[in-house]
Structure formats: C-alpha cells, structure tokens
Design an enzyme around this catalytic site. Structure first.
Site, PDB file in Angstrom:
ATOM      1  CE1 TYR A   1      -4.066  -1.932   0.269  1.00 25.35           C
ATOM      2  CE2 TYR A   1      -2.782  -3.256   1.807  1.00 25.35           C
ATOM      3  CZ  TYR A   1      -3.896  -3.091   1.007  1.00 25.35           C
ATOM      4  OH  TYR A   1      -4.832  -4.089   0.932  1.00 25.35           O
TER       5      TYR A   1
ATOM      6  CB  SER B   1       6.165   1.259   9.656  1.00 28.83           C
ATOM      7  OG  SER B   1       5.027   0.429   9.554  1.00 28.83           O
TER       8      SER B   1
ATOM      9  CD  GLU C   1      -6.360   3.960  11.224  1.00 31.52           C
ATOM     10  OE1 GLU C   1      -7.589   3.982  11.059  1.00 31.52           O
ATOM     11  OE2 GLU C   1      -5.817   4.188  12.323  1.00 31.52           O
TER      12      GLU C   1
ATOM     13  CE  LYS D   1     -10.266   4.109  15.162  1.00 33.34           C
ATOM     14  NZ  LYS D   1      -8.894   4.250  14.620  1.00 33.34           N
TER      15      LYS D   1
END
Length: 317
Positions: A41, A248, A264, A280
C-alpha cells in the site's frame, strides 16, 4: 526562487532494511518505512542519518545540539524553536516526496505546551515530548518505480556521500547486521496494565455513559509493558515482518526508541489541502462489482460502522 536539491541514483532494494543496516551505526539514523515488500500500500521509504542539529524538548526545556557540539538549553515554546531551526525550503521534486528537512516525532504530552490541560498522568516514560533531527540528506526508495535516490541540499558533496554509502556494501549490510551478537533482541512476557475484571468494569461504565447520551463511542486503551535487552532496531525488523504496515517508522534515541507500525495515514498536506485516511468504518474493495456494491451497502446499513465514522471524522477534524 528556491534553490533545488541535488539528486543522484542509488542501487534499489526491494527491502529498505538493506539501506538501514548501512546507517544503523551512524549518528541519529531514522527510517520512515512503507512496510515493503510485505505491504504493497505504501510507495516510498525515507532513510537518513547524521543530522546537522538535533532538538530535544521536555515541556519548554529545549536542548538544541548542533552536530559535534554540546547542547544549548533554551526555555521556549517548542514549536517556536522548531520554526527557528527549520532550514530554508528547497524546490519540491516531482517524484521524490522528501527534499531534506526535519524528521522526528511530536509526543502526546506536547499538547501541554499548546493549551492548558490537567496534570493527571505520571511522567513515567523517559522519552522526550518532542525530538527532531534536521537532515541535510536522505535516501528515498520508490517502490512503484523500483528506483532509489540520494537527495541532498545544494551545498552538500553528494558524490562523496554516495561513495561513503556504497562503501558500506548495502548488499551485504543486512546479513552482517543480523549476524552481530550485539544486535540481538530479547524481551520478557508483556504485562497488562489492567486485569480482565478491571477492564470489564470499565467497559460497563462506558456503556452507562453511552446510554446516558454523554458520548457515542470510547476507545478503551491500556498499556502493555515488558523489559528487554538488545538492539531495538532488531525488534523493528521483526515487527515489520510480522505486521507490514504502510505508515511505519523507527527512531532510535538516547533514552530508548520509537517504533511505529500503522495501516492508517494520520495526515498529509499538499498545496494547502489536508488528507487523512483512517480505516475505521471501512471494508476491503472487491474485484467483482456486485460484491463491491454489497460491501458498500452493508457499511451504509451498519450502526457500528456509522458510529465509527462519526467518531473518526470528529477526531480528525
């Protein structure tokens, strides 16, 4: 007109751990990691070391440490000091997201320097409220184009720096790093802050608050703690394999280390537009259009996901 950064190519690695292993024993190395190749991603990894200045703040006690010099203590609002230390901006690069600058973290308790808040928590973590390194160069890996770049400020000797990096033999650096005894990492069993009974009681109180209309969602979090021995960088390498995440990072500090793994994006700013990407209240996209529409309909009809979306929009706004 802003000056342009200098850019040259470097060998590309599918796993940026090779480059981090080259920098691990340099001064103040940092690694903003997209989790590649385990996660697909994220696109970019940014690695840097040897900042020209480090800023460490605890409350309004700000230590400014130019490289090779003792720190200067200043009593000032931390964000004022950050603005003062930020170097003049360079011209942005079309395909490279970082053209040198500050890398670090803003801790949760930094909020006390921005507004008046009650003092209820004990200061039982030794990490500072804010730490930033101001870097004159960085390695940027682009996993979409399978290219790697060295980016420096215009006054830097980019060819000499490139030669220093390649002299570390990045192809072999990771294997050597993992083999070194001093780079091992051991941890004992994690201990929970709350017992199961205490956690359940707190959940009951939350339900009472919700039924009373005081709130519509609460995140009941707790800390888990353990003792460790060894190099935290080895722990980060293990964690990013177990849970590869596109947002990260690893920042080793004198008093410990910051290890972050998140799926996220909290916030990104581009041309005065802010973007955030929480997960979420979402569901995975489906390749089959009918299945994709069914997922969307299920989300729209879910009271739980509706509550999560309301909560996260309020929080991020």
């Amino acid at each position: 007109m802003r000056p342009s950064p200098r850019v040259c190519s470097l060998p590309y690695f599918v796993d940026s751990a090779h480059w981090f292993a080259c920098l691990a024993d340099w001064e103040a190395p940092v690694w903003l990691d997209s989790g590649h190749p385990g996660s697909h991603y994220g696109r970019f990894d940014i690695l840097a070391a040897e900042p020209h200045t480090q800023l460490t703040c605890r409350g309004t006690h700000c230590d400014i440490q130019p490289r090779g010099q003792p720190p200067e203590r200043r009593e000032s609002p931390p964000l004022d000091v950050v603005r003062e230390l930020m170097p003049p901006p360079l011209s942005p690069l079309a395909e490279i997201p970082f053209a040198t600058g500050a890398i670090g973290y803003f801790g949760y308790d930094l909020a006390r320097c921005l507004e008046r808040l009650p003092e209820q928590a004990a200061a039982d973590i030794t990490l500072p409220d804010l730490w930033l390194g101001f870097y004159d160069w960085a390695i940027v890996q682009d996993h979409q184009s399978a290219k790697a770049y060295l980016v420096t400020r215009p006054e830097q000797d980019i060819e000499s720096l490139r030669a220093r990096l390649l002299a570390r033999e990045p192809e072999k650096a990771l294997e050597s790093f993992l083999e070194e005894t001093g780079n091992r990492f051991n941890i004992n069993a994690f201990k929970a802050e709350l017992s199961a009974d205490s956690y359940h009681r707190k959940l009951g109180r939350i339900l009472d608050y919700i039924h009373a209309g005081d709130c519509y969602q609460i995140n009941l979090a707790q800390r888990f703690h353990a003792d460790y021995q060894g190099n935290p960088a080895r722990a980060f390498l293990a964690l990013r394999q177990a849970l590869p995440s596109p947002f990260s990072g690893f920042i080793p500090l004198a008093d410990g280390a910051v290890i972050s793994l998140s799926p996220e994006r909290f916030i990104a700013l581009h041309d005065r537009q802010a973007e955030t990407r929480p997960i979420k209240g979402t569901a995975p996209r489906r390749s089959d259009p009918e299945a994709d529409r069914a997922e969307a309909q299920a989300l729209a009809q879910s009271a739980k996901n509706r509550a999560e979306n309301l909560m996260i929009v309020d929080l991020l706004r």
